[in-house]
Scaffold this motif. Structure first.
Motif, PDB file in Angstrom:
ATOM      1  N   PRO A  69       0.847  -1.119   0.070  1.00  0.00           N
ATOM      2  CA  PRO A  69       0.074   0.129   0.090  1.00  0.00           C
ATOM      3  C   PRO A  69       0.756   1.320   0.080  1.00  0.00           C
ATOM      4  O   PRO A  69       2.002   1.310   0.417  1.00  0.00           O
ATOM      5  CB  PRO A  69      -0.788  -0.183   1.438  1.00  0.00           C
ATOM      6  CG  PRO A  69      -0.004  -0.895   2.181  1.00  0.00           C
ATOM      7  CD  PRO A  69       0.808  -2.025   1.346  1.00  0.00           C
ATOM      8  N   PRO A  70       0.413   2.532  -0.437  1.00  0.00           N
ATOM      9  CA  PRO A  70       1.317   3.461  -0.378  1.00  0.00           C
ATOM     10  C   PRO A  70       1.609   3.989   1.022  1.00  0.00           C
ATOM     11  O   PRO A  70       0.767   3.757   1.931  1.00  0.00           O
ATOM     12  CB  PRO A  70       0.218   4.456  -1.327  1.00  0.00           C
ATOM     13  CG  PRO A  70      -0.943   3.935  -1.387  1.00  0.00           C
ATOM     14  CD  PRO A  70      -0.946   2.598  -1.131  1.00  0.00           C
ATOM     15  N   ARG A  71       2.604   4.625   1.224  1.00  0.00           N
ATOM     16  CA  ARG A  71       2.865   5.113   2.576  1.00  0.00           C
ATOM     17  C   ARG A  71       1.935   6.181   2.996  1.00  0.00           C
ATOM     18  O   ARG A  71       1.824   7.086   2.111  1.00  0.00           O
ATOM     19  CB  ARG A  71       4.542   5.488   2.451  1.00  0.00           C
ATOM     20  CG  ARG A  71       5.264   4.229   2.129  1.00  0.00           C
ATOM     21  CD  ARG A  71       6.896   4.359   2.640  1.00  0.00           C
ATOM     22  NE  ARG A  71       6.831   4.232   3.890  1.00  0.00           N
ATOM     23  CZ  ARG A  71       8.275   3.907   4.204  1.00  0.00           C
ATOM     24  NH1 ARG A  71       9.328   4.294   3.635  1.00  0.00           N
ATOM     25  NH2 ARG A  71       8.238   3.834   5.717  1.00  0.00           N
ATOM     26  N   ARG A  72       1.982   6.186   4.220  1.00  0.00           N
ATOM     27  CA  ARG A  72       0.935   7.521   4.656  1.00  0.00           C
ATOM     28  C   ARG A  72       1.927   8.715   4.889  1.00  0.00           C
ATOM     29  O   ARG A  72       3.160   8.395   5.218  1.00  0.00           O
ATOM     30  CB  ARG A  72       0.661   6.940   6.094  1.00  0.00           C
ATOM     31  CG  ARG A  72      -0.445   5.989   6.147  1.00  0.00           C
ATOM     32  CD  ARG A  72      -1.149   5.891   7.354  1.00  0.00           C
ATOM     33  NE  ARG A  72      -1.537   4.445   7.726  1.00  0.00           N
ATOM     34  CZ  ARG A  72      -1.888   4.099   8.965  1.00  0.00           C
ATOM     35  NH1 ARG A  72      -2.033   4.921   9.899  1.00  0.00           N
ATOM     36  NH2 ARG A  72      -2.057   2.853   8.851  1.00  0.00           N
TER      37      ARG A  72
END
Length: 79
Positions: A69-72
């Motif tokens: 998932p994309p990094r926050r």
């Protein structure tokens, strides 16, 4: 019949994200990352901690996995 996990790895192209469970002294461990090299007797998985070279006879399970998932973004600090 469950397919042989080493044969699954041999059939993949480099660049695919995988998780590989393999034997180590005292048990098992997993390598999660990008399959970067496929050889006749071993493969290399590029993980966050570096490259892991795994001999096919040690592999007990393997599968492809979706991209991470994309990094926050970091939270803004209160003033």
């Amino acid at each position: 019949m469950t397919p042989d996990p080493a044969n699954l790895l041999r059939g993949l192209q480099p660049g695919v994200r995988v998780v590989v469970r393999y034997r180590i002294d005292g048990g098992f461990t997993d390598a999660l990352g990008t399959l970067s090299a496929i050889g006749a007797d071993r493969c290399t998985v590029s993980t966050r901690r570096g490259d892991v070279v795994i001999a096919y006879p040690l592999v007990t399970a393997a599968k492809t996995v979706p991209p991470p998932p994309p990094r926050r973004q970091a939270r803004a600090r209160p003033l």
